[in-house]
Write an enzyme that holds these catalytic residues in place. Structure first.
Site, mmCIF file in Angstrom:
data_model
loop_
_atom_site.group_PDB
_atom_site.id
_atom_site.type_symbol
_atom_site.label_atom_id
_atom_site.label_comp_id
_atom_site.label_asym_id
_atom_site.label_seq_id
_atom_site.Cartn_x
_atom_site.Cartn_y
_atom_site.Cartn_z
ATOM 1 N N HIS A 1 0.830 -1.200 0.000
ATOM 2 C CA HIS A 1 0.000 0.000 0.000
ATOM 3 C C HIS A 1 0.866 1.253 0.000
ATOM 4 O O HIS A 1 1.712 1.421 0.879
ATOM 5 C CB HIS A 1 -0.907 -0.010 1.238
ATOM 6 C CG HIS A 1 -1.821 1.166 1.310
ATOM 7 N ND1 HIS A 1 -1.912 1.962 2.424
ATOM 8 C CD2 HIS A 1 -2.672 1.682 0.394
ATOM 9 C CE1 HIS A 1 -2.801 2.918 2.197
ATOM 10 N NE2 HIS A 1 -3.273 2.766 0.981
ATOM 11 N N HIS B 1 -9.574 8.254 -4.112
ATOM 12 C CA HIS B 1 -9.991 6.872 -4.316
ATOM 13 C C HIS B 1 -11.348 6.762 -5.013
ATOM 14 O O HIS B 1 -11.657 5.736 -5.610
ATOM 15 C CB HIS B 1 -10.113 6.143 -2.969
ATOM 16 C CG HIS B 1 -8.809 5.965 -2.248
ATOM 17 N ND1 HIS B 1 -8.268 6.927 -1.432
ATOM 18 C CD2 HIS B 1 -7.950 4.920 -2.213
ATOM 19 C CE1 HIS B 1 -7.134 6.482 -0.918
ATOM 20 N NE2 HIS B 1 -6.911 5.274 -1.383
ATOM 21 N N ARG C 1 -5.157 27.359 -2.296
ATOM 22 C CA ARG C 1 -4.269 26.188 -2.289
ATOM 23 C C ARG C 1 -4.373 25.526 -0.930
ATOM 24 O O ARG C 1 -3.784 25.983 0.049
ATOM 25 C CB ARG C 1 -2.825 26.614 -2.580
ATOM 26 C CG ARG C 1 -1.807 25.450 -2.521
ATOM 27 C CD ARG C 1 -2.141 24.386 -3.563
ATOM 28 N NE ARG C 1 -1.154 23.319 -3.638
ATOM 29 C CZ ARG C 1 -1.393 22.056 -3.282
ATOM 30 N NH1 ARG C 1 -2.575 21.707 -2.752
ATOM 31 N NH2 ARG C 1 -0.474 21.118 -3.445
ATOM 32 N N CYS D 1 2.012 30.144 -5.765
ATOM 33 C CA CYS D 1 2.227 28.714 -5.590
ATOM 34 C C CYS D 1 3.456 28.289 -6.385
ATOM 35 O O CYS D 1 3.702 28.787 -7.487
ATOM 36 C CB CYS D 1 0.998 27.952 -6.074
ATOM 37 S SG CYS D 1 1.139 26.152 -5.937
ATOM 38 N N TYR E 1 7.998 20.387 -3.182
ATOM 39 C CA TYR E 1 8.402 21.776 -3.376
ATOM 40 C C TYR E 1 9.919 21.909 -3.432
ATOM 41 O O TYR E 1 10.526 22.724 -2.734
ATOM 42 C CB TYR E 1 7.801 22.670 -2.285
ATOM 43 C CG TYR E 1 6.294 22.646 -2.265
ATOM 44 C CD1 TYR E 1 5.563 22.980 -3.408
ATOM 45 C CD2 TYR E 1 5.582 22.263 -1.135
ATOM 46 C CE1 TYR E 1 4.184 22.940 -3.402
ATOM 47 C CE2 TYR E 1 4.196 22.221 -1.126
ATOM 48 C CZ TYR E 1 3.505 22.567 -2.266
ATOM 49 O OH TYR E 1 2.135 22.523 -2.273
#
Length: 577
Positions: free
Chosen positions: A133, A157, A232, A279, A417
């Site tokens: 997973h 999902h 954001r 951003c 980032y």
């Protein structure tokens, strides 16, 4: 997550984003090629366990960030170990499966007893999948129970192809009585209390909410209205009671300091700045045109400008016991938000100590935006504003400040980032090898006319508008505009205030936190039927934008600041026709 287990092509083609894109062919093909997991031998299973080395917290954080960067990294390598044993399996028919009670399902909560979960009345044995997973042990939280509450939080999902993959693990049905009990307990959607948003915003991700305004709105107003300021979010918007809000300051020799919202407003001088936030992924869509990357497909409007008011971080740190000798051991100031996932993991980031404590740094613990209480989407009741620094460090819903010798250990500081060479791929990337983005490079973009617009020739002229900004407090001193793809250039007129009003005074060197809006009206070339409009900005350190995207392309699609190009067609006059 279940889909990602066997879809290497998905890890190459970016995050699951149903808001802007339909299912990509790569995803569809993965969904069509459902692979057998039940036939894997125990030896194969141990092999899968050996390749599972991804930290579950970092993987989960990557998912929540809407980027899947670290998630994809782990899956890319994991797939190599799985590639040999994948095959096609026919989906099991519900009618031929046994019926289980919830009590029987609950007994399966460990690897020894098996890991069973339920989803919409189906019972699934996911024991074999647990070791692979991408979210690691996080999946164990659902063991013996329902997936619905967790998938409400991790909305990625909730897509048809993911459900088809889940069906591979189906072993039975929940009995009718227990199913009715489950349905009576409505799953709580952690995003249900998110604030209303303006419908004009272009949504890149609904849960968590990420959206940008139409570009032309940006150049209409020097100060971006809060409703149109780009959104954001990495997690659900927390509900914070301002009356009981507390900000904790830790890590200084004087001991911890706890402040209420009222303390911030009354114990410290109120300071106001005008600052642009951008951003790191602004203009990522242009990198996607070169080669697909991981991340939300931002256009040119993941940037906005506002006035911010609040207490200086410097003043708060001094009140908490900061002294110059602290700089002998401390290097960073960490921030933690009040936005959390189901495990209580918060959004976090950090900035260098010298930025935080500098009198010229202007770092604020802001409680007002554009003269009003900060809206929920932007961090109510308090956010940190670190002017000149990438938006990711401007932590919203601020709950804790920590002075430390170390950077924040947060996923968003350590494994997201960051910029990399165009030659770095998911086989070779090492997030520890690159510094976290702080100051951003010089940037500009054309907000009007829009790409592919048709221009009327009758006026004989064309007006082009846009924005320009540079990180680190560097002032934009020039914007060059070309109507012929960069062969010839003209300098645009810059403004640092609302149109028709006196411009803002020139900021002190190194403290130009706000953008410049720019505009130029130029004659249309007499015989041109199509124009390629280009803009490029220059700051007071003479930093300039690169001319093309390819040399700055990176697998995360950050720091996209090449010359911005817009192509328009020119409509002929009726007389010419």
């Amino acid at each position: 997550m279940l889909l990602l287990r066997r879809c290497h092509s998905l890890t190459r083609f970016g995050p699951l984003n149903t808001q802007r894109h339909q299912v990509t062919p790569a995803v569809a093909s993965c969904a069509a090629r459902l692979c057998s997991s039940s036939s894997s031998s125990s030896e194969d299973h141990r092999s899968h366990q050996r390749v599972h080395s991804l930290s579950w917290k970092h993987a989960l954080a990557g998912l929540l960030a809407g980027t899947g960067a670290v998630l994809a990294y782990g899956l890319h390598h994991q797939h190599k170990a799985e590639r040999a044993d994948t095959g096609v399996q026919t989906l099991k028919k519900s009618s031929s499966l046994p019926i289980f009670s919830q009590e029987e399902v609950t007994k399966h909560r460990s690897l020894e007893d098996g890991i069973w979960v339920t989803y919409k009345g189906g019972v699934y044995d996911i024991t074999e999948f647990v070791a692979m997973h991408p979210g690691g042990d996080k999946i164990m939280l659902a063991a013996g129970g329902a997936l619905e509450p967790f998938w409400a939080l991790y909305a990625v999902h909730n897509q048809e192809h993911v459900l088809e993959i889940l069906s591979d693990y189906k072993v039975g049905e929940l009995n009718l009585e227990d199913l009715k009990k489950q349905q009576a307990v409505k799953s709580s959607d952690p995003y249900s209390s998110d604030p209303e948003r303006h419908p004009v915003l272009h949504i890149n991700s609904l849960k968590p909410f990420n959206a940008e305004p139409p570009p032309e709105i940006l150049s209409d107003s020097y100060i971006t209205p809060s409703a149109f300021f780009f959104k954001r979010n990495h997690l659900p918007v927390p509900q914070v009671d301002p009356a009981s809000y507390q900000l904790h300051v830790e890590g200084l020799p004087g001991g911890a300091l706890t402040l209420s919202l009222e303390d911030l407003k009354t114990r410290f001088p109120k300071h106001t700045i005008t600052a642009t936030l951008q951003c790191a992924g602004n203009r990522r869509s242009e990198m996607n045109k070169v080669k697909l990357v991981k991340g939300l497909n931002w256009g040119i409007a993941a940037i906005s400008n506002a006035t911010w008011s609040g207490a200086r971080l410097r003043d708060v740190l001094l009140a908490a016991g900061y002294q110059p000798d602290v700089a002998q051991w401390a290097r960073h100031v960490q921030f933690e938000g009040l936005d959390t996932d189901v495990t209580g993991t918060t959004y976090g980031a950090s900035v260098p100590l010298n930025k935080a404590v500098s009198e010229e740094g202007d770092v604020l613990l802001a409680y007002e935006m554009n003269g009003e209480d900060i809206p929920p989407d932007h961090g109510f009741p308090v956010r940190v504003v670190v002017p000149g620094t990438v938006g990711a460090r401007n932590v919203k819903w601020l709950g804790k400040i920590i002075v430390s010798a170390e950077e924040s250990s947060s996923h968003w500081q350590q494994n997201d980032y960051k910029g990399f060479s165009p030659g770095t791929d998911w086989d070779t990337v090492d997030f520890k090898s690159a510094p976290a983005i702080q100051e951003l490079p010089i940037q500009s973009a054309i907000t009007t006319p829009a790409d592919s617009a048709t221009i009327d020739r009758s006026d004989g002229t064309l007006t082009v508008k846009g924005y320009a900004w540079s990180g680190g407090g560097r002032e934009v001193v020039r914007v060059d505009v070309s109507l012929d793809g960069g062969k010839t250039w003209q300098a645009a007129q810059l403004r640092s205030g609302e149109k028709g009003q006196a411009p803002e005074p020139s900021p002190p060197p190194g403290r130009a936190w706000a953008w410049k809006l720019w505009e130029i009206t130029a004659p249309l070339p007499p015989d041109a039927q199509e124009l390629e409009i280009v803009c490029k900005a220059v700051d007071n350190s003479y930093n300039m934008q690169p001319d093309t995207v390819s040399p700055i392309w990176n697998l995360r699609g950050v720091l996209s600041n090449a010359w911005h190009r817009v192509k328009v067609k020119i409509r002929k006059d009726e007389e010419e026709e």
